[in-house]
Write a protein that holds these residues in place. Structure first.
Motif, short mmCIF file in Angstrom:
data_model
loop_
_atom_site.label_atom_id
_atom_site.label_comp_id
_atom_site.label_asym_id
_atom_site.label_seq_id
_atom_site.Cartn_x
_atom_site.Cartn_y
_atom_site.Cartn_z
N ASN A 52 8.61 -48.50 41.57
CA ASN A 52 8.23 -49.03 41.32
C ASN A 52 6.43 -48.23 41.55
N HIS A 56 4.06 -47.55 37.95
CA HIS A 56 2.17 -48.06 38.09
C HIS A 56 1.83 -46.74 37.58
N TYR A 59 2.14 -47.73 33.84
CA TYR A 59 0.91 -48.12 33.17
C TYR A 59 -0.60 -47.09 32.88
N GLN A 60 -0.40 -46.39 34.14
CA GLN A 60 -2.33 -45.62 34.01
C GLN A 60 -2.38 -45.39 33.09
N TRP A 90 -8.48 -50.15 36.51
CA TRP A 90 -7.88 -51.62 36.15
C TRP A 90 -8.85 -52.28 35.77
#
Length: 144
Positions: A52, A56, A59-60, A90
């Protein structure tokens, strides 16, 4: 600054890995493991983190590589903190127009150098004010 530079290098390497190996669909409902998960497994194993958290990071990394290259350059130079860059990623994720994303990236890269001493709520308001100026529909809003 060293931490920001190291994070930028890590994100650049992850973005390159995703770009090289995420060929074809990365989300197929009947697959037990899609390309994204396979890459996340590699990233997780390399960094000794969970699947997970690896996803993440991916994605960043992609956000910095594709949507926010000017912000990524400041992170790589150690001029922005990872905390601030994460907030920018974000807050800008709802921007879908590439032209608007380029403008917002340039403005944020210029203005974010002054955000370091601001509190987290003030930083969020400053980022959202820039997004509001160029793409009002992309500002996150809470509903009652």
């Amino acid at each position: 600054r060293d931490e920001a530079v190291a994070a930028a290098r890590r994100f650049a390497a992850i973005a390159e890995l995703v770009a090289r190996h995420a060929v074809g669909a990365t989300d197929c409902g009947r697959w037990s493991c899609d390309n994204w998960d396979a890459i996340a497994a590699q990233v997780g194993a390399a960094l000794n983190i969970s699947l997970n958290l690896a996803s993440h990071h991916m994605y960043q990394a992609q956000a910095l590589h594709t949507r926010l290259p000017a912000v990524a350059a400041l992170l790589a130079a150690g001029r922005l903190s990872l905390r601030l860059v994460t907030a920018i990623i974000w807050h800008t994720e709802l921007i879908t127009d590439p032209a608007v994303a380029r403008v917002v990236d340039a403005v944020l890269a210029n203005d974010a150098l002054r955000y370091g001493p601001l509190s987290q709520p003030k930083t969020a308001r400053a980022i959202d004010a820039i997004i509001e100026r160029y793409d009002p529909a992309a500002v996150r809003r809470a509903r009652d």
